[in-house]
Write a protein that holds these residues in place. Structure first.
Motif, PDB file in Angstrom:
ATOM      1  N   ILE A  40     -10.453 -14.632  -6.863  1.00 36.22           N
ATOM      2  CA  ILE A  40      -9.835 -15.277  -5.695  1.00 36.22           C
ATOM      3  C   ILE A  40      -9.714 -16.775  -5.925  1.00 36.22           C
ATOM      4  CG2 ILE A  40     -10.107 -15.790  -3.229  1.00 36.22           C
ATOM      5  CD1 ILE A  40     -11.460 -12.985  -2.984  1.00 36.22           C
ATOM      6  N   VAL A  41     -10.765 -17.380  -6.464  1.00 37.50           N
ATOM      7  CA  VAL A  41     -10.753 -18.824  -6.698  1.00 37.50           C
ATOM      8  C   VAL A  41      -9.752 -19.196  -7.789  1.00 37.50           C
ATOM      9  CG1 VAL A  41     -12.127 -20.778  -7.535  1.00 37.50           C
ATOM     10  CG2 VAL A  41     -13.093 -19.184  -5.864  1.00 37.50           C
ATOM     11  N   VAL A  42      -9.825 -18.524  -8.929  1.00 37.17           N
ATOM     12  CA  VAL A  42      -9.018 -18.902 -10.094  1.00 37.17           C
ATOM     13  C   VAL A  42      -7.553 -18.481  -9.974  1.00 37.17           C
ATOM     14  CG1 VAL A  42      -8.756 -18.525 -12.591  1.00 37.17           C
ATOM     15  CG2 VAL A  42     -11.025 -18.938 -11.616  1.00 37.17           C
ATOM     16  N   LYS A  43      -7.310 -17.260  -9.498  1.00 42.16           N
ATOM     17  CA  LYS A  43      -5.944 -16.730  -9.497  1.00 42.16           C
ATOM     18  C   LYS A  43      -5.191 -16.962  -8.199  1.00 42.16           C
ATOM     19  CE  LYS A  43      -7.247 -13.197 -12.826  1.00 42.16           C
ATOM     20  NZ  LYS A  43      -7.505 -11.775 -13.052  1.00 42.16           N
ATOM     21  N   CYS A  44      -5.878 -17.449  -7.178  1.00 42.65           N
ATOM     22  CA  CYS A  44      -5.219 -17.712  -5.901  1.00 42.65           C
ATOM     23  C   CYS A  44      -5.387 -19.184  -5.516  1.00 42.65           C
ATOM     24  CB  CYS A  44      -5.773 -16.795  -4.815  1.00 42.65           C
ATOM     25  SG  CYS A  44      -5.089 -17.092  -3.172  1.00 42.65           S
ATOM     26  N   CYS A  45      -6.586 -19.557  -5.153  1.00 41.64           N
ATOM     27  CA  CYS A  45      -6.828 -20.908  -4.644  1.00 41.64           C
ATOM     28  C   CYS A  45      -6.458 -21.994  -5.655  1.00 41.64           C
ATOM     29  CB  CYS A  45      -8.287 -21.066  -4.228  1.00 41.64           C
ATOM     30  SG  CYS A  45      -8.781 -19.938  -2.914  1.00 41.64           S
ATOM     31  N   ALA A  46      -6.908 -21.843  -6.906  1.00 43.13           N
ATOM     32  CA  ALA A  46      -6.628 -22.857  -7.925  1.00 43.13           C
ATOM     33  C   ALA A  46      -5.143 -22.947  -8.265  1.00 43.13           C
ATOM     34  CB  ALA A  46      -7.444 -22.578  -9.186  1.00 43.13           C
ATOM     35  N   GLU A  47      -4.410 -21.877  -7.974  1.00 44.67           N
ATOM     36  CA  GLU A  47      -2.963 -21.864  -8.218  1.00 44.67           C
ATOM     37  C   GLU A  47      -2.175 -22.350  -7.006  1.00 44.67           C
ATOM     38  OE1 GLU A  47      -1.476 -21.229 -11.148  1.00 44.67           O
ATOM     39  OE2 GLU A  47      -3.453 -20.964 -12.047  1.00 44.67           O
ATOM     40  N   GLY A  48      -2.884 -22.766  -5.959  1.00 45.88           N
ATOM     41  CA  GLY A  48      -2.219 -23.283  -4.760  1.00 45.88           C
ATOM     42  C   GLY A  48      -1.632 -22.211  -3.860  1.00 45.88           C
ATOM     43  N   ASP A  77      -1.854 -19.124  -0.959  1.00 47.76           N
ATOM     44  CA  ASP A  77      -2.532 -18.947   0.324  1.00 47.76           C
ATOM     45  C   ASP A  77      -3.273 -17.611   0.333  1.00 47.76           C
ATOM     46  OD1 ASP A  77      -3.324 -18.630   2.953  1.00 47.76           O
ATOM     47  OD2 ASP A  77      -1.334 -18.938   3.812  1.00 47.76           O
ATOM     48  N   PRO A  78      -4.615 -17.629   0.404  1.00 49.39           N
ATOM     49  CA  PRO A  78      -5.367 -16.375   0.394  1.00 49.39           C
ATOM     50  C   PRO A  78      -5.089 -15.491   1.611  1.00 49.39           C
ATOM     51  CG  PRO A  78      -6.848 -18.253   0.676  1.00 49.39           C
ATOM     52  CD  PRO A  78      -5.480 -18.796   0.435  1.00 49.39           C
ATOM     53  N   ALA A  79      -4.574 -16.069   2.665  1.00 51.31           N
ATOM     54  CA  ALA A  79      -4.239 -15.272   3.852  1.00 51.31           C
ATOM     55  C   ALA A  79      -2.931 -14.506   3.633  1.00 51.31           C
ATOM     56  CB  ALA A  79      -4.122 -16.160   5.081  1.00 51.31           C
ATOM     57  N   GLN A  80      -2.137 -14.934   2.661  1.00 52.14           N
ATOM     58  CA  GLN A  80      -0.836 -14.305   2.396  1.00 52.14           C
ATOM     59  C   GLN A  80      -0.847 -13.391   1.162  1.00 52.14           C
ATOM     60  OE1 GLN A  80       1.748 -14.572   4.554  1.00 52.14           O
ATOM     61  NE2 GLN A  80       0.252 -15.700   5.785  1.00 52.14           N
ATOM     62  N   MET A  81      -1.786 -13.597   0.270  1.00 50.19           N
ATOM     63  CA  MET A  81      -1.834 -12.814  -0.963  1.00 50.19           C
ATOM     64  C   MET A  81      -2.661 -11.547  -0.732  1.00 50.19           C
ATOM     65  SD  MET A  81      -2.691 -14.494  -4.630  1.00 50.19           S
ATOM     66  CE  MET A  81      -2.350 -13.625  -6.131  1.00 50.19           C
ATOM     67  N   GLN A  82      -2.183 -10.418  -1.229  1.00 42.35           N
ATOM     68  CA  GLN A  82      -2.863  -9.139  -1.038  1.00 42.35           C
ATOM     69  C   GLN A  82      -3.848  -8.859  -2.177  1.00 42.35           C
ATOM     70  OE1 GLN A  82       0.118  -6.097  -0.573  1.00 42.35           O
ATOM     71  NE2 GLN A  82       0.728  -6.846   1.447  1.00 42.35           N
ATOM     72  N   ALA A  83      -4.921  -8.189  -1.826  1.00 35.54           N
ATOM     73  CA  ALA A  83      -5.961  -7.850  -2.805  1.00 35.54           C
ATOM     74  C   ALA A  83      -5.384  -7.070  -3.991  1.00 35.54           C
ATOM     75  CB  ALA A  83      -7.074  -7.060  -2.137  1.00 35.54           C
ATOM     76  N   GLY A  84      -4.458  -6.180  -3.720  1.00 33.36           N
ATOM     77  CA  GLY A  84      -3.861  -5.365  -4.772  1.00 33.36           C
ATOM     78  C   GLY A  84      -3.146  -6.159  -5.846  1.00 33.36           C
ATOM     79  N   GLU A  85      -2.788  -7.395  -5.544  1.00 30.45           N
ATOM     80  CA  GLU A  85      -2.104  -8.240  -6.528  1.00 30.45           C
ATOM     81  C   GLU A  85      -3.044  -8.688  -7.652  1.00 30.45           C
ATOM     82  OE1 GLU A  85       0.604 -11.304  -4.899  1.00 30.45           O
ATOM     83  OE2 GLU A  85       0.131 -10.427  -2.935  1.00 30.45           O
ATOM     84  N   GLU A 140      -5.821  -2.294  -0.630  1.00 34.88           N
ATOM     85  CA  GLU A 140      -4.899  -3.004  -1.513  1.00 34.88           C
ATOM     86  C   GLU A 140      -3.940  -3.905  -0.750  1.00 34.88           C
ATOM     87  OE1 GLU A 140      -2.205  -0.475  -3.769  1.00 34.88           O
ATOM     88  OE2 GLU A 140      -2.126   0.959  -2.126  1.00 34.88           O
ATOM     89  N   HIS A 141      -3.700  -3.622   0.533  1.00 34.74           N
ATOM     90  CA  HIS A 141      -2.779  -4.439   1.329  1.00 34.74           C
ATOM     91  C   HIS A 141      -3.496  -5.486   2.176  1.00 34.74           C
ATOM     92  CE1 HIS A 141       0.448  -1.915  -0.012  1.00 34.74           C
ATOM     93  NE2 HIS A 141      -0.172  -0.829   0.449  1.00 34.74           N
ATOM     94  N   GLN A 142      -4.827  -5.503   2.114  1.00 32.87           N
ATOM     95  CA  GLN A 142      -5.562  -6.521   2.854  1.00 32.87           C
ATOM     96  C   GLN A 142      -5.454  -7.854   2.115  1.00 32.87           C
ATOM     97  OE1 GLN A 142      -9.251  -3.842   3.511  1.00 32.87           O
ATOM     98  NE2 GLN A 142      -9.389  -5.457   5.072  1.00 32.87           N
ATOM     99  N   SER A 143      -5.552  -8.931   2.874  1.00 32.09           N
ATOM    100  CA  SER A 143      -5.411 -10.262   2.274  1.00 32.09           C
ATOM    101  C   SER A 143      -6.664 -10.649   1.499  1.00 32.09           C
ATOM    102  CB  SER A 143      -5.149 -11.297   3.366  1.00 32.09           C
ATOM    103  OG  SER A 143      -6.323 -11.541   4.114  1.00 32.09           O
ATOM    104  N   LEU A 144      -6.495 -11.636   0.629  1.00 34.97           N
ATOM    105  CA  LEU A 144      -7.637 -12.164  -0.104  1.00 34.97           C
ATOM    106  C   LEU A 144      -8.600 -12.876   0.842  1.00 34.97           C
ATOM    107  CD1 LEU A 144      -5.978 -13.503  -3.374  1.00 34.97           C
ATOM    108  CD2 LEU A 144      -7.043 -11.286  -2.935  1.00 34.97           C
ATOM    109  N   LEU A 145      -8.076 -13.400   1.925  1.00 31.36           N
ATOM    110  CA  LEU A 145      -8.943 -14.006   2.930  1.00 31.36           C
ATOM    111  C   LEU A 145      -9.872 -12.944   3.516  1.00 31.36           C
ATOM    112  CD1 LEU A 145      -9.760 -16.491   4.574  1.00 31.36           C
ATOM    113  CD2 LEU A 145      -7.934 -15.922   6.185  1.00 31.36           C
ATOM    114  N   GLU A 146      -9.306 -11.783   3.848  1.00 32.22           N
ATOM    115  CA  GLU A 146     -10.127 -10.676   4.356  1.00 32.22           C
ATOM    116  C   GLU A 146     -11.129 -10.214   3.290  1.00 32.22           C
ATOM    117  OE1 GLU A 146      -7.665  -7.897   7.245  1.00 32.22           O
ATOM    118  OE2 GLU A 146      -6.433  -8.519   5.526  1.00 32.22           O
ATOM    119  N   ALA A 147     -10.686 -10.149   2.039  1.00 34.25           N
ATOM    120  CA  ALA A 147     -11.580  -9.744   0.947  1.00 34.25           C
ATOM    121  C   ALA A 147     -12.729 -10.736   0.812  1.00 34.25           C
ATOM    122  CB  ALA A 147     -10.806  -9.640  -0.368  1.00 34.25           C
TER     123      ALA A 147
END
Length: 144
Positions: A57-65, A67-75, A20-27
């Protein structure tokens, strides 16, 4: 699907969790390396917290501008549905149809409430009759 089949009989085994604390980039890298489009999210206690898809990841992170390296999977865990490994397979299919979901975690309730597998559309295709697959598709895809 035979009458005595259990959820554990039709699931894909060996699923790997993203923490849950890993980044979306790692995911996303895990998804690439495992050649999957979905990962369970496990908490620090190794219990299931949610699911994350490549689309999330695409819709809720990248498309919202973001950073997948900063956002955690648990979010991005979302609402969690699961089935007991001992439940009959029809219950798993009914759960997927009712909630219009394409992946369903399988939990071993008797042995520490641990994630042991995931039922996917591919698993259903291997285990359901053509008629059952068609009914699933109508209920999950056409019901919107």
């Amino acid at each position: 699907m035979t009458k005595n089949m259990r959820s554990r009989d039709i699931m894909s085994k060996g699923v790997q969790c993203v923490g849950e604390h890993q980044s979306l980039l790692e995911a996303s890298r895990m998804m690439r390396d495992l050649n999957v489009g979905c990962l369970p999210i496990c908490g620090d206690d190794q219990r299931l917290q949610g699911l994350i898809t490549d689309r999330d990841i695409v819709v809720k992170c990248c498309a919202e501008g973001k950073d997948p390296a900063q956002m955690q999977a648990g979010e991005l865990g979302g609402t969690l549905h699961w089935v007991d490994s001992e439940a009959d397979a029809a219950t798993a299919v009914d759960t997927m149809e009712m909630h219009q979901i394409k992946r369903l975690p399988v939990i071993d309730v008797k042995n520490g409430h641990r994630l042991i597998g995931l039922i996917t559309e591919a698993d259903l295709a291997k285990n359901l009759s053509d008629e059952q697959i068609a009914e699933f598709a109508v209920r999950v895809y056409a019901a919107n």
